[in-house]
Design a protein around this motif. Structure first.
Motif, PDB file in Angstrom:
ATOM      1  N   MET A  25      34.270  15.193 -36.069  1.00 17.39           N
ATOM      2  CA  MET A  25      35.527  15.545 -36.728  1.00 17.39           C
ATOM      3  C   MET A  25      36.235  14.248 -37.129  1.00 17.39           C
ATOM      4  O   MET A  25      36.563  13.424 -36.277  1.00 17.39           O
ATOM      5  N   CYS A  26      36.458  14.083 -38.434  1.00 16.09           N
ATOM      6  CA  CYS A  26      36.974  12.834 -38.989  1.00 16.09           C
ATOM      7  C   CYS A  26      38.398  13.015 -39.511  1.00 16.09           C
ATOM      8  O   CYS A  26      38.704  14.020 -40.163  1.00 16.09           O
ATOM      9  N   GLN A  27      39.235  12.026 -39.256  1.00 16.51           N
ATOM     10  CA  GLN A  27      40.643  12.081 -39.633  1.00 16.51           C
ATOM     11  C   GLN A  27      40.891  11.866 -41.123  1.00 16.51           C
ATOM     12  O   GLN A  27      41.873  12.372 -41.656  1.00 16.51           O
ATOM     13  N   ASP A  28      40.030  11.113 -41.785  1.00 16.34           N
ATOM     14  CA  ASP A  28      40.279  10.796 -43.189  1.00 16.34           C
ATOM     15  C   ASP A  28      38.954  10.540 -43.910  1.00 16.34           C
ATOM     16  O   ASP A  28      37.886  10.564 -43.298  1.00 16.34           O
ATOM     17  N   GLN A  29      39.053  10.295 -45.213  1.00 13.40           N
ATOM     18  CA  GLN A  29      37.856  10.091 -46.027  1.00 13.40           C
ATOM     19  C   GLN A  29      37.097   8.829 -45.610  1.00 13.40           C
ATOM     20  O   GLN A  29      35.862   8.813 -45.642  1.00 13.40           O
ATOM     21  N   ALA A  30      37.804   7.812 -45.180  1.00 11.55           N
ATOM     22  CA  ALA A  30      37.133   6.585 -44.745  1.00 11.55           C
ATOM     23  C   ALA A  30      36.222   6.865 -43.551  1.00 11.55           C
ATOM     24  O   ALA A  30      35.104   6.348 -43.482  1.00 11.55           O
ATOM     25  N   GLU A  31      36.693   7.675 -42.603  1.00 13.28           N
ATOM     26  CA  GLU A  31      35.843   8.037 -41.456  1.00 13.28           C
ATOM     27  C   GLU A  31      34.667   8.889 -41.897  1.00 13.28           C
ATOM     28  O   GLU A  31      33.540   8.688 -41.435  1.00 13.28           O
ATOM     29  N   VAL A  32      34.906   9.858 -42.781  1.00 11.39           N
ATOM     30  CA  VAL A  32      33.804  10.679 -43.303  1.00 11.39           C
ATOM     31  C   VAL A  32      32.759   9.772 -43.932  1.00 11.39           C
ATOM     32  O   VAL A  32      31.562   9.883 -43.633  1.00 11.39           O
ATOM     33  N   ASP A  33      33.195   8.861 -44.785  1.00  8.29           N
ATOM     34  CA  ASP A  33      32.270   7.948 -45.467  1.00  8.29           C
ATOM     35  C   ASP A  33      31.504   7.083 -44.470  1.00  8.29           C
ATOM     36  O   ASP A  33      30.287   6.896 -44.607  1.00  8.29           O
ATOM     37  N   TYR A  34      32.205   6.551 -43.474  1.00  9.86           N
ATOM     38  CA  TYR A  34      31.575   5.664 -42.491  1.00  9.86           C
ATOM     39  C   TYR A  34      30.446   6.382 -41.745  1.00  9.86           C
ATOM     40  O   TYR A  34      29.315   5.885 -41.689  1.00  9.86           O
ATOM     41  N   TYR A  35      30.754   7.542 -41.159  1.00  8.40           N
ATOM     42  CA  TYR A  35      29.742   8.241 -40.368  1.00  8.40           C
ATOM     43  C   TYR A  35      28.623   8.791 -41.248  1.00  8.40           C
ATOM     44  O   TYR A  35      27.449   8.748 -40.866  1.00  8.40           O
ATOM     45  N   TRP A  36      28.978   9.271 -42.417  1.00  2.00           N
ATOM     46  CA  TRP A  36      27.962   9.783 -43.338  1.00  2.00           C
ATOM     47  C   TRP A  36      26.981   8.676 -43.716  1.00  2.00           C
ATOM     48  O   TRP A  36      25.768   8.853 -43.627  1.00  2.00           O
ATOM     49  N   ASP A  37      27.525   7.550 -44.139  1.00  2.00           N
ATOM     50  CA  ASP A  37      26.661   6.438 -44.564  1.00  2.00           C
ATOM     51  C   ASP A  37      25.809   5.918 -43.412  1.00  2.00           C
ATOM     52  O   ASP A  37      24.616   5.644 -43.586  1.00  2.00           O
ATOM     53  N   ALA A  38      26.395   5.772 -42.234  1.00  2.00           N
ATOM     54  CA  ALA A  38      25.657   5.241 -41.086  1.00  2.00           C
ATOM     55  C   ALA A  38      24.534   6.185 -40.659  1.00  2.00           C
ATOM     56  O   ALA A  38      23.410   5.746 -40.398  1.00  2.00           O
ATOM     57  N   LEU A  39      24.822   7.467 -40.587  1.00  2.00           N
ATOM     58  CA  LEU A  39      23.835   8.414 -40.067  1.00  2.00           C
ATOM     59  C   LEU A  39      22.788   8.828 -41.092  1.00  2.00           C
ATOM     60  O   LEU A  39      21.679   9.219 -40.712  1.00  2.00           O
ATOM     61  N   THR A  40      23.100   8.734 -42.388  1.00  2.00           N
ATOM     62  CA  THR A  40      22.074   9.072 -43.383  1.00  2.00           C
ATOM     63  C   THR A  40      21.142   7.906 -43.673  1.00  2.00           C
ATOM     64  O   THR A  40      20.115   8.102 -44.323  1.00  2.00           O
ATOM     65  N   ALA A  41      21.443   6.714 -43.170  1.00  2.00           N
ATOM     66  CA  ALA A  41      20.558   5.561 -43.393  1.00  2.00           C
ATOM     67  C   ALA A  41      19.187   5.867 -42.789  1.00  2.00           C
ATOM     68  O   ALA A  41      19.038   5.988 -41.584  1.00  2.00           O
ATOM     69  N   GLY A  42      18.213   6.038 -43.630  1.00  2.00           N
ATOM     70  CA  GLY A  42      16.870   6.382 -43.180  1.00  2.00           C
ATOM     71  C   GLY A  42      16.699   7.860 -42.887  1.00  2.00           C
ATOM     72  O   GLY A  42      15.615   8.290 -42.505  1.00  2.00           O
ATOM     73  N   GLY A  43      17.746   8.643 -43.074  1.00  2.00           N
ATOM     74  CA  GLY A  43      17.689  10.078 -42.820  1.00  2.00           C
ATOM     75  C   GLY A  43      17.736  10.844 -44.125  1.00  2.00           C
ATOM     76  O   GLY A  43      17.316  10.357 -45.170  1.00  2.00           O
ATOM     77  N   GLU A  44      18.297  12.063 -44.065  1.00  2.00           N
ATOM     78  CA  GLU A  44      18.375  12.864 -45.277  1.00  2.00           C
ATOM     79  C   GLU A  44      19.661  13.678 -45.310  1.00  2.00           C
ATOM     80  O   GLU A  44      20.143  14.144 -44.290  1.00  2.00           O
ATOM     81  N   GLU A  45      20.193  13.824 -46.500  1.00  2.00           N
ATOM     82  CA  GLU A  45      21.407  14.592 -46.723  1.00  2.00           C
ATOM     83  C   GLU A  45      21.066  16.065 -46.892  1.00  2.00           C
ATOM     84  O   GLU A  45      19.999  16.406 -47.383  1.00  2.00           O
ATOM     85  N   SER A  46      21.997  16.912 -46.508  1.00  2.00           N
ATOM     86  CA  SER A  46      21.911  18.332 -46.804  1.00  2.00           C
ATOM     87  C   SER A  46      23.242  18.729 -47.418  1.00  2.00           C
ATOM     88  O   SER A  46      23.975  17.869 -47.901  1.00  2.00           O
TER      89      SER A  46
END
Length: 155
Positions: free
Chosen positions: A78-99
């Motif tokens: 659960m992210c407070q703002d767009q910067a947090e969404v972007d941070y976790y999304w970018d970090a966790l999709t590195a080498g992974g896959e988006e849905s």
């Protein structure tokens, strides 16, 4: 009862996963490693790795290839703002896959959903028309866009 601990079953990547996750989340650390095989003999790969993510306890078990992760179990961030969404999304999709709808699989196959706290606020306002518009906006999204969700709520 002291804690409920989430155990993640890996083939041989438990330590790599623990290092990856603790590098992403604040207040995280790697703890005890049991470097024995299933017969209690010294091993080159830890059997288990205790770690915490933002203070929540986990254990990585290098149990072998017989089980793998799937979307039936996932972790929500659960992210407070767009910067947090972007941070976790970018970090966790590195080498992974988006849905879609904020879901992703990391490079180890673990499923996560990166959710802005604004989303349940918009959906829970009590206005079914606003909820419908917000749902229509987020269903095709991969990574959540808070500004687009808010625009949908007032359109």
């Amino acid at each position: 009862m002291k804690n409920i601990v989430t155990c993640l079953w890996f083939d041989q990547q438990g330590l790599d996963a623990a290092r990856f996750y603790t590098s992403i989340f604040p207040n995280s650390e790697i703890g005890t490693q049991v470097v024995l095989d299933e017969n209690g003999q010294p091993a080159t790969v830890p059997l288990t790795v205790d770690f915490s993510l933002n203070g929540s306890p986990f254990v990585a078990l290098n149990g072998g290839p017989m089980f793998s992760f799937n979307e039936a179990v996932s972790f929500q961030i659960m992210c407070q703002d767009q910067a947090e969404v972007d941070y976790y999304w970018d970090a966790l999709t590195a080498g992974g896959e988006e849905s879609q709808c904020g879901w992703l699989k990391d490079r180890f196959g673990v499923s996560w959903q990166v959710v802005p706290t604004r989303l349940p606020e918009l959906l829970g306002q009590g206005d079914p028309e606003v909820a419908r518009k917000v749902m229509e906006a987020f269903m095709p999204m991969r990574k959540f866009d808070i500004a687009a969700l808010e625009r949908a709520a007032v359109s």
